[in-house]
Design a protein around this motif. Structure first.
Motif, PDB file in Angstrom:
ATOM      1  N   GLY A 101       0.824  -1.203   0.000  1.00 19.15           N
ATOM      2  CA  GLY A 101       0.000   0.000   0.000  1.00 19.15           C
ATOM      3  C   GLY A 101       0.856   1.250   0.000  1.00 19.15           C
ATOM      4  O   GLY A 101       1.959   1.287  -0.548  1.00 19.15           O
TER       5      GLY A 101
ATOM      6  N   ALA B 235       3.131   3.306   1.933  1.00 17.63           N
ATOM      7  CA  ALA B 235       4.001   3.333   3.110  1.00 17.63           C
ATOM      8  C   ALA B 235       5.336   3.931   2.709  1.00 17.63           C
ATOM      9  O   ALA B 235       5.838   3.687   1.609  1.00 17.63           O
TER      10      ALA B 235
ATOM     11  N   THR C  36       2.152   5.060   7.263  1.00 12.37           N
ATOM     12  CA  THR C  36       1.352   4.159   6.444  1.00 12.37           C
ATOM     13  C   THR C  36      -0.004   4.808   6.190  1.00 12.37           C
ATOM     14  O   THR C  36      -0.542   5.486   7.067  1.00 12.37           O
TER      15      THR C  36
ATOM     16  N   GLU D 116      -4.101   4.318   4.296  1.00 12.74           N
ATOM     17  CA  GLU D 116      -5.200   3.357   4.385  1.00 12.74           C
ATOM     18  C   GLU D 116      -4.828   2.064   3.657  1.00 12.74           C
ATOM     19  O   GLU D 116      -4.155   2.078   2.626  1.00 12.74           O
ATOM     20  N   LYS D 117      -5.282   0.957   4.206  1.00 11.95           N
ATOM     21  CA  LYS D 117      -5.040  -0.367   3.629  1.00 11.95           C
ATOM     22  C   LYS D 117      -3.550  -0.593   3.342  1.00 11.95           C
ATOM     23  O   LYS D 117      -3.169  -1.183   2.328  1.00 11.95           O
ATOM     24  N   SER D 118      -2.703  -0.093   4.243  1.00 10.82           N
ATOM     25  CA  SER D 118      -1.261  -0.195   4.068  1.00 10.82           C
ATOM     26  C   SER D 118      -0.620  -0.880   5.277  1.00 10.82           C
ATOM     27  O   SER D 118      -1.197  -0.929   6.361  1.00 10.82           O
ATOM     28  N   LYS D 119       0.595  -1.376   5.050  1.00  4.53           N
ATOM     29  CA  LYS D 119       1.301  -2.100   6.102  1.00  4.53           C
ATOM     30  C   LYS D 119       2.799  -1.974   5.875  1.00  4.53           C
ATOM     31  O   LYS D 119       3.267  -1.986   4.735  1.00  4.53           O
TER      32      LYS D 119
ATOM     33  N   GLN E 137       0.451  -0.790  11.342  1.00  4.95           N
ATOM     34  CA  GLN E 137      -0.855  -0.990  10.754  1.00  4.95           C
ATOM     35  C   GLN E 137      -1.287   0.269   9.995  1.00  4.95           C
ATOM     36  O   GLN E 137      -0.610   1.293  10.038  1.00  4.95           O
ATOM     37  N   PRO E 138      -2.412   0.210   9.262  1.00  3.37           N
ATOM     38  CA  PRO E 138      -2.837   1.362   8.456  1.00  3.37           C
ATOM     39  C   PRO E 138      -2.968   2.648   9.277  1.00  3.37           C
ATOM     40  O   PRO E 138      -3.302   2.623  10.454  1.00  3.37           O
ATOM     41  N   ASN E 139      -2.679   3.776   8.614  1.00  5.73           N
ATOM     42  CA  ASN E 139      -2.833   5.123   9.196  1.00  5.73           C
ATOM     43  C   ASN E 139      -2.021   5.297  10.476  1.00  5.73           C
ATOM     44  O   ASN E 139      -2.523   5.760  11.497  1.00  5.73           O
TER      45      ASN E 139
ATOM     46  N   LYS F 206     -10.341  -7.008   8.907  1.00  4.67           N
ATOM     47  CA  LYS F 206      -9.472  -6.771   7.759  1.00  4.67           C
ATOM     48  C   LYS F 206      -9.636  -7.928   6.798  1.00  4.67           C
ATOM     49  O   LYS F 206      -9.830  -9.073   7.222  1.00  4.67           O
TER      50      LYS F 206
ATOM     51  N   GLU G 286     -10.732  -2.892   4.962  1.00  3.24           N
ATOM     52  CA  GLU G 286     -10.814  -2.891   6.420  1.00  3.24           C
ATOM     53  C   GLU G 286     -12.069  -2.147   6.845  1.00  3.24           C
ATOM     54  O   GLU G 286     -12.562  -1.269   6.125  1.00  3.24           O
TER      55      GLU G 286
END
Length: 437
Positions: free
Chosen positions: A100, A102, A128, A130-133, A147-149, A290, A303
């Motif tokens: 995602g 990041a 990070t 949204e929907k990112s890792k 984790q996201p955000n 998720k 998510e």
């Protein structure tokens, strides 16, 4: 003679006093130190040459640890080595997973994407979307998963004496971290995660920390974590969580909610948004989910958070997926994860029926059935039956427009019909059964 002995004794007393004073001034309670286990063949001279900045400081170790003979120390003896004496070098931190949006946040607020294998330096600020890792591996094998955000700064990355001990300090500005710290359980390795209002101190464990506004929650999945806020320290054992609100002392640890029961969750979905009915679970007031196409959840497809009995996910392509689900209690502490596998087959979307309306009475023995055009679909599969289960089929055909007039006259009675959109050989889900009399 007596005078000589008297002055000699005064000299010995002064020497002992000075030694004790030196030790008291040098070693203060709570001072960071490395606990070193003596190996066969070790002595203070050898240990000091290998691990201390100044090899001559073996005398300090002798006084601190009350060693009579610096050349003979029983194997297994645990020595205290003050960290300020120990050799120190920067410890590596490496990106081991990125999905995602990041990257590294620059001073101008721009974001530079990171790559797998990239080395990170002290001071790097990571973000990070949204929907990112983003997963980061540290010198002792610890892995922190952003984790996201989330926003995380690498405050300090220190490795003492060539890897004998690793000291890591991270600053979580916002968001959530999932961490496996010190997996080899090496004595002395430390990790601290600092939030704006609390500090999580770790020795070797799996845990989660989240920071939002002035609230910090922490859940321990294995091992033990100490959460410190407002000068108060709470030890959180495996299976428990705690929370600090507004900088207040952490709450007494509370038992984590168990993994939700997923046996009755849908395994085949045909609608968008993809919606799951949450199981009944004591103590659960909210749900976090998720979705990923891989069971490792390295790539997040969707998510969602819900305080109701349904958890929905929008804009999800058709395919096989895994849902990671956890319940949240009334303090905002999240429980254990459950993983549920399902298939989504919602495309091409089913058309909307126009005529006859559901439950309508029709006076024509060969009625016309019509529906609304689905975008980019020009063929439909139509079924007509005497029963709602479509086991008594009267007609089944592919239709290339949005209307069909029944060819055979129907006997008086109740009938059912349904439609599915077609894209070549790909058939979408059926509409609900529509009935008319």
């Amino acid at each position: 003679m007596r005078t000589s002995i008297y002055y000699f004794l005064l000299f010995v007393v002064a020497l002992i006093s000075n030694s004790q004073l030196f030790a008291a001034e040098t070693f203060k309670p709570g001072q960071p130190e490395w606990r070193y286990s003596v190996r066969p063949g070790d002595n203070l001279i050898h240990i000091s040459r290998q691990h201390l900045i100044n090899p001559d400081d073996w005398r300090i170790l002798q006084r601190l640890n009350q060693i009579e003979n610096p050349f003979r120390i029983p194997p297994g003896t645990v020595l205290r080595l003050p960290l300020y004496l120990v050799k120190q070098v920067p410890a590596p931190a490496e990106v081991v997973l990125s999905s995602g949006k990041a990257g590294i946040l620059k001073a101008d607020k721009s974001i530079i994407p990171v790559t797998i294998g990239q080395q990170l330096a002290v001071g790097a600020e990571l973000v990070t979307g949204e929907k990112s890792k983003l997963n980061i591996k540290f010198a002792d094998g610890s892995v922190v998963s952003m984790q996201p955000n989330s926003t995380l700064k690498l405050d300090s990355l220190s490795m003492y004496s060539g890897g004998g001990m690793v000291d890591t300090t991270l600053r979580l500005q916002q968001g959530r971290l999932e961490t496996e710290a010190n997996p080899e359980h090496i004595n002395g390795n430390k990790m601290q995660i600092i939030t704006p209002t609390a500090v999580a101190a770790v020795r070797g464990t799996k845990f989660r920390v989240s920071s939002a506004d002035t609230s910090v929650t922490q859940e321990t999945l294995d091992g033990k974590v100490a959460l410190i806020a407002a000068g108060a320290e709470v030890h959180v054992d495996k299976g428990f969580g705690t929370k600090s609100e507004g900088g207040a002392p952490p709450l007494p640890p509370t038992l984590l909610l168990p993994a939700p029961a997923t046996e009755k969750l849908a395994t085949h979905l045909e609608d968008i948004p993809a919606t799951f009915n949450m199981p009944v679970q004591a103590g659960a007031v909210a749900w976090t989910g998720k979705i990923s196409a891989d069971i490792t959840f390295d790539n997040i497809a969707a998510e969602s958070l819900s305080q109701g009995r349904q958890l929905s996910f929008n804009d999800l392509p058709d395919g096989n997926y895994y849902l990671k689900l956890r319940a949240t209690d009334d303090k905002g502490i999240e429980g254990y994860d459950a993983v549920h596998e399902f298939l989504l087959n919602a495309r091409p979307f089913a058309p909307k029926v126009s005529i006859p309306a559901l439950g309508a009475t029709v006076r024509d023995a060969s009625p016309e059935l019509s529906w609304v055009q689905v975008e980019q679909v020009n063929e439909y599969l139509l079924e007509l039956a005497r029963d709602a289960d479509f086991k008594q089929l009267l007609d089944r055909r592919r239709v290339t427009n949005t209307a069909y007039k029944v060819e055979k006259n129907l006997e008086p009675g109740q009938y059912y019909w349904r439609l599915a959109s077609m894209e070549g050989a790909d058939q979408g889900p059926y509409t609900v059964a529509n009935s008319f009399t």
